[in-house]
Design a protein around this motif. Sequence first.
Motif, mmCIF file in Angstrom:
data_model
loop_
_atom_site.group_PDB
_atom_site.id
_atom_site.type_symbol
_atom_site.label_atom_id
_atom_site.label_comp_id
_atom_site.label_asym_id
_atom_site.label_seq_id
_atom_site.Cartn_x
_atom_site.Cartn_y
_atom_site.Cartn_z
ATOM 1 N N SER A 17 -12.914 -15.291 31.206
ATOM 2 C CA SER A 17 -11.643 -15.066 31.892
ATOM 3 C C SER A 17 -11.856 -14.825 33.386
ATOM 4 O O SER A 17 -11.084 -15.303 34.219
ATOM 5 N N ALA A 47 -5.097 -20.074 33.742
ATOM 6 C CA ALA A 47 -4.403 -19.718 32.504
ATOM 7 C C ALA A 47 -5.205 -20.113 31.264
ATOM 8 O O ALA A 47 -5.330 -19.327 30.311
ATOM 9 N N ASN A 93 -8.194 -17.960 30.655
ATOM 10 C CA ASN A 93 -7.823 -16.583 30.332
ATOM 11 C C ASN A 93 -7.054 -16.494 29.013
ATOM 12 O O ASN A 93 -6.569 -15.418 28.654
ATOM 13 N N LEU A 147 -4.126 -17.731 28.156
ATOM 14 C CA LEU A 147 -2.677 -17.588 28.218
ATOM 15 C C LEU A 147 -2.006 -18.763 27.513
ATOM 16 O O LEU A 147 -2.417 -19.915 27.696
ATOM 17 N N ASP A 183 2.895 -16.003 29.726
ATOM 18 C CA ASP A 183 2.504 -17.397 29.532
ATOM 19 C C ASP A 183 2.433 -18.102 30.878
ATOM 20 O O ASP A 183 2.952 -17.597 31.892
ATOM 21 N N PHE A 184 1.813 -19.257 30.908
ATOM 22 C CA PHE A 184 1.562 -19.982 32.152
ATOM 23 C C PHE A 184 2.848 -20.399 32.864
ATOM 24 O O PHE A 184 3.038 -20.116 34.045
ATOM 25 N N TYR A 218 4.065 -18.811 36.413
ATOM 26 C CA TYR A 218 4.085 -19.647 37.619
ATOM 27 C C TYR A 218 5.485 -19.756 38.207
ATOM 28 O O TYR A 218 5.687 -19.591 39.407
ATOM 29 N N VAL A 256 0.630 -16.430 38.299
ATOM 30 C CA VAL A 256 -0.185 -16.618 37.090
ATOM 31 C C VAL A 256 -1.404 -15.696 37.122
ATOM 32 O O VAL A 256 -1.737 -15.062 36.111
ATOM 33 N N THR A 260 -3.055 -12.282 34.153
ATOM 34 C CA THR A 260 -4.240 -12.557 33.346
ATOM 35 C C THR A 260 -5.038 -11.286 33.071
ATOM 36 O O THR A 260 -5.027 -10.344 33.873
#
Length: 439
Positions: A3, A36, A39, A41, A54-55, A59, A311, A315
């Motif tokens: 990550s 993402a 990591n 996600l 979530d990505f 974002y 993003v 994380t």
Amino acid sequence: MISMIGLIGGLALLTFLVMRGMNLLVVAPLSALFVAVLNGLPLFPQLAAEGQADFVTGYMDGFAGFITSWYLMFLAGAIFGKVMEDSGAAESVSNWIVSKIGMKHAVLAVVLACAVLTYGGVSLFVVAFAVYPMAISLFKEANLPRRFIPAALAFGSTTFTMTSAGSPEIQNWIPIPYLGTSPYAGWQVSLIVAIFILILGQWLLMKMIRKAVAKGEHFVERETDNKEKRNRLPYPLLSLIPLLAVLVVSFIFHDSLEQSALIIALLSGIITTWLLNRKYFRDFWSAVGDGTMGALIAIGNTAAVVGFGGVAKVTPAFETAVNFMTDIPGSPLIGGAIAVMVIAGLTGSSSGGQTIALPILAPHYLDMGVDAEALHRTVSLSSGTLDSLPHGGYAVTTIRSICGETHKSAYPSFGVVTVLVPLIGVILAVILFSLGLGN
């Protein structure tokens, strides 16, 4: 481990692609996707558990949030800069400055113009829009390479003014509720550091420009520049009034309207420019249209980078990095400075570095008995360092969108005056506070 590789690798990928001149609207989400995936996600909100990041959401929250907060200011700032240019007011002011302080001080004139507006409360992005037309005129008159204009604009805006005591910029105000301080916290050290940064930064910037000129570089006009020779220009002192109007109106409404005061201030600047110089305009509405398109490009590029930071912030690796930075042993001022500058670098935002770190740092260090004013000033100064890495929102907007330069040509000088010099300033501040100055 993976990550953290994803977080650092994504930042490195974004920086590399930006320096290669690739389109930010593509490379920013691509780099964020890299972060993402490594990591773990989920890519879409439909694939995420309840309450899980979530990505796409991370974002777009960053991307859309920035546009929501800044679009009208970008729009008004870009239009103001264009009407100042189209009316000849920017050229008139430039000629007047040159006549008063001499052509050899043209760069300093740009730096000081930005400094006055920034310390007056005008947004950093807006200052770049407003002063750029004048900078073009000055650099053209002095026949200096235009690739140094972004550095001059940024140096006057994001260094010795943005993070200094008394500055109305948000980077000086964020620590107040967390530390119980005032905007003038640590003013003695702040004054010394600001003067030091101004002298060192200006000397280094001029050294780089002289070296480039000695190698044969000079001002090169572009198709997008206004090449038409004007038979007459507005009076210089009248041309200064719109700039003063922005400064004064921003100051008057800053406490009551905060950031929104800039919208009124810039509208007053546009209206004042039209009222005083309407007979000098080539095409007022064409200038408004050009400014609008410039604002859309600028805010789109910047929001793309802010989305990357959105993003990164959600994380697991980012949380680990923050915890590590806030637990650095040794002087709390050193730990606080490193934590804020690294987070600002990861998110590409000076204000982001503070708002993420201070809720954790402030109670921890205040319980240790750390001087709140010293911590305020150190944190503020630190936020204005790594935020100007190549992927930083202001760097991208100023270099690419406003000045039309490439990172390859403009960032070396930009980085020296906005990253290296402020870093040295932070070190000086920590030393002075450690010696007891300002306590």
